[in-house]
Design a protein around this motif. Structure first.
Motif, PDB file in Angstrom:
ATOM      1  N   LEU A   7       0.566  -0.287  -3.151  1.00 33.64           N
ATOM      2  CA  LEU A   7      -0.302   0.680  -2.470  1.00 33.64           C
ATOM      3  C   LEU A   7      -1.766   0.279  -2.616  1.00 33.64           C
ATOM      4  O   LEU A   7      -2.543   0.350  -1.665  1.00 33.64           O
ATOM      5  CB  LEU A   7      -0.097   2.090  -3.034  1.00 33.64           C
ATOM      6  CG  LEU A   7       1.134   2.838  -2.562  1.00 33.64           C
ATOM      7  CD1 LEU A   7       1.337   4.098  -3.388  1.00 33.64           C
ATOM      8  CD2 LEU A   7       1.034   3.175  -1.087  1.00 33.64           C
ATOM      9  N   LEU A   8      -2.134  -0.176  -3.801  1.00 35.42           N
ATOM     10  CA  LEU A   8      -3.510  -0.611  -4.039  1.00 35.42           C
ATOM     11  C   LEU A   8      -3.838  -1.876  -3.248  1.00 35.42           C
ATOM     12  O   LEU A   8      -4.943  -2.021  -2.719  1.00 35.42           O
ATOM     13  CB  LEU A   8      -3.749  -0.827  -5.530  1.00 35.42           C
ATOM     14  CG  LEU A   8      -3.701   0.444  -6.373  1.00 35.42           C
ATOM     15  CD1 LEU A   8      -3.819   0.103  -7.855  1.00 35.42           C
ATOM     16  CD2 LEU A   8      -4.774   1.429  -5.954  1.00 35.42           C
ATOM     17  N   VAL A   9      -2.884  -2.780  -3.155  1.00 38.39           N
ATOM     18  CA  VAL A   9      -3.083  -3.994  -2.356  1.00 38.39           C
ATOM     19  C   VAL A   9      -3.308  -3.610  -0.895  1.00 38.39           C
ATOM     20  O   VAL A   9      -4.211  -4.127  -0.235  1.00 38.39           O
ATOM     21  CB  VAL A   9      -1.876  -4.955  -2.490  1.00 38.39           C
ATOM     22  CG1 VAL A   9      -1.913  -6.041  -1.430  1.00 38.39           C
ATOM     23  CG2 VAL A   9      -1.842  -5.574  -3.880  1.00 38.39           C
ATOM     24  N   ASN A  10      -2.494  -2.690  -0.383  1.00 38.34           N
ATOM     25  CA  ASN A  10      -2.666  -2.246   1.000  1.00 38.34           C
ATOM     26  C   ASN A  10      -4.000  -1.534   1.192  1.00 38.34           C
ATOM     27  O   ASN A  10      -4.623  -1.667   2.247  1.00 38.34           O
ATOM     28  CB  ASN A  10      -1.508  -1.347   1.433  1.00 38.34           C
ATOM     29  CG  ASN A  10      -0.255  -2.141   1.739  1.00 38.34           C
ATOM     30  OD1 ASN A  10      -0.296  -3.364   1.858  1.00 38.34           O
ATOM     31  ND2 ASN A  10       0.863  -1.452   1.858  1.00 38.34           N
ATOM     32  N   HIS A  11      -4.441  -0.816   0.185  1.00 40.44           N
ATOM     33  CA  HIS A  11      -5.751  -0.170   0.276  1.00 40.44           C
ATOM     34  C   HIS A  11      -6.861  -1.214   0.383  1.00 40.44           C
ATOM     35  O   HIS A  11      -7.790  -1.083   1.181  1.00 40.44           O
ATOM     36  CB  HIS A  11      -5.991   0.737  -0.926  1.00 40.44           C
ATOM     37  CG  HIS A  11      -7.237   1.537  -0.811  1.00 40.44           C
ATOM     38  ND1 HIS A  11      -8.444   1.085  -1.287  1.00 40.44           N
ATOM     39  CD2 HIS A  11      -7.462   2.738  -0.232  1.00 40.44           C
ATOM     40  CE1 HIS A  11      -9.369   1.990  -1.028  1.00 40.44           C
ATOM     41  NE2 HIS A  11      -8.799   3.003  -0.384  1.00 40.44           N
ATOM     42  N   GLU A  12      -6.769  -2.251  -0.408  1.00 45.92           N
ATOM     43  CA  GLU A  12      -7.757  -3.335  -0.339  1.00 45.92           C
ATOM     44  C   GLU A  12      -7.670  -4.070   0.997  1.00 45.92           C
ATOM     45  O   GLU A  12      -8.679  -4.436   1.592  1.00 45.92           O
ATOM     46  CB  GLU A  12      -7.538  -4.337  -1.477  1.00 45.92           C
ATOM     47  CG  GLU A  12      -7.926  -3.806  -2.836  1.00 45.92           C
ATOM     48  CD  GLU A  12      -7.651  -4.801  -3.941  1.00 45.92           C
ATOM     49  OE1 GLU A  12      -7.612  -6.021  -3.667  1.00 45.92           O
ATOM     50  OE2 GLU A  12      -7.454  -4.363  -5.086  1.00 45.92           O
ATOM     51  N   ARG A  13      -6.472  -4.288   1.465  1.00 46.78           N
ATOM     52  CA  ARG A  13      -6.231  -5.036   2.692  1.00 46.78           C
ATOM     53  C   ARG A  13      -6.653  -4.262   3.943  1.00 46.78           C
ATOM     54  O   ARG A  13      -7.290  -4.808   4.838  1.00 46.78           O
ATOM     55  CB  ARG A  13      -4.744  -5.379   2.773  1.00 46.78           C
ATOM     56  CG  ARG A  13      -4.357  -6.235   3.965  1.00 46.78           C
ATOM     57  CD  ARG A  13      -2.872  -6.554   3.950  1.00 46.78           C
ATOM     58  NE  ARG A  13      -2.575  -7.436   2.823  1.00 46.78           N
ATOM     59  CZ  ARG A  13      -1.394  -7.531   2.233  1.00 46.78           C
ATOM     60  NH1 ARG A  13      -0.377  -6.807   2.640  1.00 46.78           N
ATOM     61  NH2 ARG A  13      -1.210  -8.359   1.232  1.00 46.78           N
ATOM     62  N   TYR A  14      -6.265  -2.981   4.021  1.00 48.34           N
ATOM     63  CA  TYR A  14      -6.462  -2.205   5.243  1.00 48.34           C
ATOM     64  C   TYR A  14      -7.520  -1.108   5.138  1.00 48.34           C
ATOM     65  O   TYR A  14      -7.942  -0.569   6.155  1.00 48.34           O
ATOM     66  CB  TYR A  14      -5.148  -1.547   5.673  1.00 48.34           C
ATOM     67  CG  TYR A  14      -4.009  -2.513   5.850  1.00 48.34           C
ATOM     68  CD1 TYR A  14      -4.082  -3.544   6.776  1.00 48.34           C
ATOM     69  CD2 TYR A  14      -2.846  -2.400   5.106  1.00 48.34           C
ATOM     70  CE1 TYR A  14      -3.032  -4.440   6.954  1.00 48.34           C
ATOM     71  CE2 TYR A  14      -1.790  -3.281   5.279  1.00 48.34           C
ATOM     72  CZ  TYR A  14      -1.893  -4.293   6.196  1.00 48.34           C
ATOM     73  OH  TYR A  14      -0.855  -5.168   6.365  1.00 48.34           O
ATOM     74  N   GLY A  15      -7.861  -0.739   3.909  1.00 43.92           N
ATOM     75  CA  GLY A  15      -8.804   0.370   3.733  1.00 43.92           C
ATOM     76  C   GLY A  15      -8.096   1.706   3.598  1.00 43.92           C
ATOM     77  O   GLY A  15      -8.738   2.745   3.524  1.00 43.92           O
ATOM     78  N   TYR A  16      -6.776   1.696   3.568  1.00 42.90           N
ATOM     79  CA  TYR A  16      -5.981   2.902   3.364  1.00 42.90           C
ATOM     80  C   TYR A  16      -4.668   2.487   2.712  1.00 42.90           C
ATOM     81  O   TYR A  16      -4.253   1.341   2.797  1.00 42.90           O
ATOM     82  CB  TYR A  16      -5.724   3.655   4.685  1.00 42.90           C
ATOM     83  CG  TYR A  16      -5.168   2.802   5.800  1.00 42.90           C
ATOM     84  CD1 TYR A  16      -3.798   2.665   5.984  1.00 42.90           C
ATOM     85  CD2 TYR A  16      -6.014   2.130   6.673  1.00 42.90           C
ATOM     86  CE1 TYR A  16      -3.293   1.881   7.013  1.00 42.90           C
ATOM     87  CE2 TYR A  16      -5.527   1.353   7.707  1.00 42.90           C
ATOM     88  CZ  TYR A  16      -4.160   1.226   7.867  1.00 42.90           C
ATOM     89  OH  TYR A  16      -3.662   0.455   8.881  1.00 42.90           O
ATOM     90  N   MET A  17      -4.039   3.433   2.030  1.00 40.18           N
ATOM     91  CA  MET A  17      -2.816   3.126   1.293  1.00 40.18           C
ATOM     92  C   MET A  17      -1.601   3.355   2.187  1.00 40.18           C
ATOM     93  O   MET A  17      -0.989   4.415   2.170  1.00 40.18           O
ATOM     94  CB  MET A  17      -2.729   3.952   0.016  1.00 40.18           C
ATOM     95  CG  MET A  17      -3.764   3.541  -0.990  1.00 40.18           C
ATOM     96  SD  MET A  17      -3.494   4.144  -2.658  1.00 40.18           S
ATOM     97  CE  MET A  17      -3.749   5.886  -2.447  1.00 40.18           C
ATOM     98  N   SER A  18      -1.264   2.341   2.966  1.00 39.59           N
ATOM     99  CA  SER A  18      -0.068   2.442   3.801  1.00 39.59           C
ATOM    100  C   SER A  18       1.158   2.218   2.926  1.00 39.59           C
ATOM    101  O   SER A  18       1.098   1.562   1.890  1.00 39.59           O
ATOM    102  CB  SER A  18      -0.111   1.430   4.940  1.00 39.59           C
ATOM    103  OG  SER A  18      -0.060   0.120   4.454  1.00 39.59           O
ATOM    104  N   CYS A  19       2.258   2.764   3.383  1.00 41.57           N
ATOM    105  CA  CYS A  19       3.525   2.640   2.669  1.00 41.57           C
ATOM    106  C   CYS A  19       3.808   1.162   2.390  1.00 41.57           C
ATOM    107  O   CYS A  19       3.801   0.347   3.310  1.00 41.57           O
ATOM    108  CB  CYS A  19       4.634   3.253   3.521  1.00 41.57           C
ATOM    109  SG  CYS A  19       6.280   3.039   2.830  1.00 41.57           S
ATOM    110  N   PRO A  20       4.060   0.801   1.144  1.00 43.98           N
ATOM    111  CA  PRO A  20       4.296  -0.602   0.820  1.00 43.98           C
ATOM    112  C   PRO A  20       5.658  -1.115   1.297  1.00 43.98           C
ATOM    113  O   PRO A  20       5.908  -2.309   1.259  1.00 43.98           O
ATOM    114  CB  PRO A  20       4.208  -0.638  -0.705  1.00 43.98           C
ATOM    115  CG  PRO A  20       4.527   0.741  -1.134  1.00 43.98           C
ATOM    116  CD  PRO A  20       4.053   1.651  -0.045  1.00 43.98           C
TER     117      PRO A  20
END
Length: 82
Positions: A7-20
């Motif tokens: 979730l944190l990786v997706n937050h860094e990647r997209y700017g939001y916590m998308s479902c991993p």
């Protein structure tokens, strides 16, 4: 812990916590349904005792949790990834 890190990786990647556990487009508006907790969570937990990725588990399932395969409710629009 792996799910939380994802979730944190997706937050860094997209700017939001998308479902991993789902493929995000990187476009917030198109991914609104999979921003954690996703819109499918409540129905999944109610029906199967856990959400699609297993991050959320029903209180009654915590004592005697049995792994289940939760079917994907999200319909994928291939054009969303263009």
């Amino acid at each position: 812990m792996l799910l939380l890190n994802s979730l944190l990786v997706n937050h860094e990647r997209y700017g939001y916590m998308s479902c991993p556990c789902r493929l995000a487009t990187g476009r917030r508006e198109r991914d609104r349904d999979i921003i954690c907790p996703c819109v499918y969570r409540e129905a999944d937990v109610g029906e199967f005792g856990t959400c699609f990725c297993g991050l959320y588990v029903a209180e009654k399932s915590k004592e005697k949790f049995v792994s289940v395969n939760v079917p994907e409710r999200r319909r994928i629009d291939v054009k969303a990834f263009e």
